[in-house]
Design a protein around this motif. Structure first.
Motif, PDB file in Angstrom:
ATOM      1  N   CYS A 126      28.697  69.759  -1.750  1.00 15.79           N
ATOM      2  CA  CYS A 126      27.429  70.300  -1.275  1.00 15.79           C
ATOM      3  C   CYS A 126      27.504  71.821  -1.198  1.00 15.79           C
ATOM      4  O   CYS A 126      28.452  72.383  -0.666  1.00 15.79           O
ATOM      5  CB  CYS A 126      27.118  69.723   0.094  1.00 15.79           C
ATOM      6  SG  CYS A 126      25.622  70.406   0.818  1.00 15.79           S
ATOM      7  N   CYS A 131      26.982  72.713   2.874  1.00 11.15           N
ATOM      8  CA  CYS A 131      27.996  72.438   3.906  1.00 11.15           C
ATOM      9  C   CYS A 131      29.369  72.149   3.306  1.00 11.15           C
ATOM     10  O   CYS A 131      30.311  71.899   4.044  1.00 11.15           O
ATOM     11  CB  CYS A 131      27.549  71.260   4.775  1.00 11.15           C
ATOM     12  SG  CYS A 131      27.680  69.665   3.938  1.00 11.15           S
ATOM     13  N   CYS A 181      23.714  64.614   0.239  1.00  9.58           N
ATOM     14  CA  CYS A 181      24.724  64.949   1.242  1.00  9.58           C
ATOM     15  C   CYS A 181      24.220  64.509   2.610  1.00  9.58           C
ATOM     16  O   CYS A 181      23.007  64.467   2.843  1.00  9.58           O
ATOM     17  CB  CYS A 181      24.980  66.451   1.230  1.00  9.58           C
ATOM     18  SG  CYS A 181      26.204  66.968   2.458  1.00  9.58           S
ATOM     19  N   CYS A 187      24.121  66.147   5.155  1.00  8.48           N
ATOM     20  CA  CYS A 187      23.391  67.246   5.810  1.00  8.48           C
ATOM     21  C   CYS A 187      21.924  67.289   5.379  1.00  8.48           C
ATOM     22  O   CYS A 187      21.143  68.085   5.910  1.00  8.48           O
ATOM     23  CB  CYS A 187      24.050  68.592   5.519  1.00  8.48           C
ATOM     24  SG  CYS A 187      23.706  69.246   3.865  1.00  8.48           S
ATOM     25  N   GLU A 225      20.952  67.774   2.111  1.00 11.87           N
ATOM     26  CA  GLU A 225      20.837  68.406   0.791  1.00 11.87           C
ATOM     27  C   GLU A 225      20.706  67.317  -0.290  1.00 11.87           C
ATOM     28  O   GLU A 225      21.344  66.267  -0.220  1.00 11.87           O
ATOM     29  CB  GLU A 225      22.067  69.286   0.526  1.00 11.87           C
ATOM     30  CG  GLU A 225      22.103  69.967  -0.818  1.00 11.87           C
ATOM     31  CD  GLU A 225      21.076  71.073  -0.975  1.00 11.87           C
ATOM     32  OE1 GLU A 225      20.145  71.150  -0.150  1.00 11.87           O
ATOM     33  OE2 GLU A 225      21.199  71.861  -1.927  1.00 11.87           O
TER      34      GLU A 225
END
Ligand SMILES: [Zn+2]
Length: 167
Positions: free
Chosen positions: A7, A10, A41, A43, A45
Motif C-alpha cells: 500500500c 500505509c 488494503c 486502511c 486504499e
C-alpha cells in the motif's frame, strides 16, 4: 498468483481480487469491465488495475460509433478525448463554435444529425477503422440512428475482448 503490492499509504500488504469494475474513469456510466484485478488494503486504499487502457478505449469508441441513437454529451466527450482533440480543435475541424462543442458535451444542446454523423466519421478516420468496417458503419448504421437519445445498455466487456486487439 504471486502478484504482491504494498500500500502506498500505509505500506501494508494489499490483497488482490478479480472483480467487475464500472469504468467511470472513462466518463461513461455504462461500461462494466469483467474480472479486473483490484488491490485493497485494510486502511481503505483501493487500486484498480485496468490492463491495456488504449486498446480498451478503442473498443469502447468503436461500440459508441455503432450506437443506434444519437451520441449523448459524455459519449461525444469520450470520442473527442480518445481522438486526442481539445474542444477548440474539434470545433475548428467541424466548423462550429467552441461553445457549441461544450454545449453538446454537457447535454445543453443536441447536435444536428449531420454533426453526430460527422463526429463518428471523424473517429473512423482518426482511429483508422478498417475500410470494410467504415463502409458498414456509414451505410448500415448511420441510416438506422434514431432521433431520440437513449441510454445504451451496460457495455459488458471481458479483458479478452480488448487485450488481444491492436490499439
Ligand atoms: Zn494501506
Amino acid at each position: 498468483m504471486g502478484v504482491e503490492m504494498k500500500c502506498r499509504k500505509c505500506k501494508g500488504q494489499m490483497t488482490i481480487t478479480a472483480d467487475d469494475h464500472r469504468y467511470r474513469e472513462s466518463g461513461l456510466e455504462n461500461v462494466v469491465l469483467k474480472g479486473i484485478d483490484i488491490f485493497r488494503c485494510d486502511c481503505g486504499e483501493r487500486i484498480v488495475s485496468v490492463p491495456r487502457v488504449p486498446e480498451l478505449n478503442a473498443l469502447i469508441g468503436e461500440n459508441l460509433i455503432r450506437k443506434d441513437s444519437p451520441l449523448a454529451g459524455n459519449e461525444i466527450r469520450f470520442l473527442r478525448k480518445n481522438m486526442g482533440f481539445t474542444g477548440k480543435r474539434l470545433s475548428e475541424i467541424m466548423g462550429v463554435d467552441n461553445a457549441t462543442i461544450s454545449r453538446w458535451e454537457r447535454d445543453f444542446q443536441q447536435p444536428a444529425k449531420a454533426h453526430d454523423h460527422f463526429i463518428r466519421l471523424l473517429y473512423i478516420t482518426e482511429k483508422r477503422v478498417s475500410a470494410d468496417q467504415a463502409k458498414q458503419i456509414v451505410e448500415s448504421v448511420f441510416p438506422e440512428i434514431k432521433q431520440e437519445i437513449k441510454d445504451m445498455p451496460d457495455m459488458i466487456l471481458n479483458p479478452a475482448a480488448w487485450t488481444t486487439r491492436p490499439a
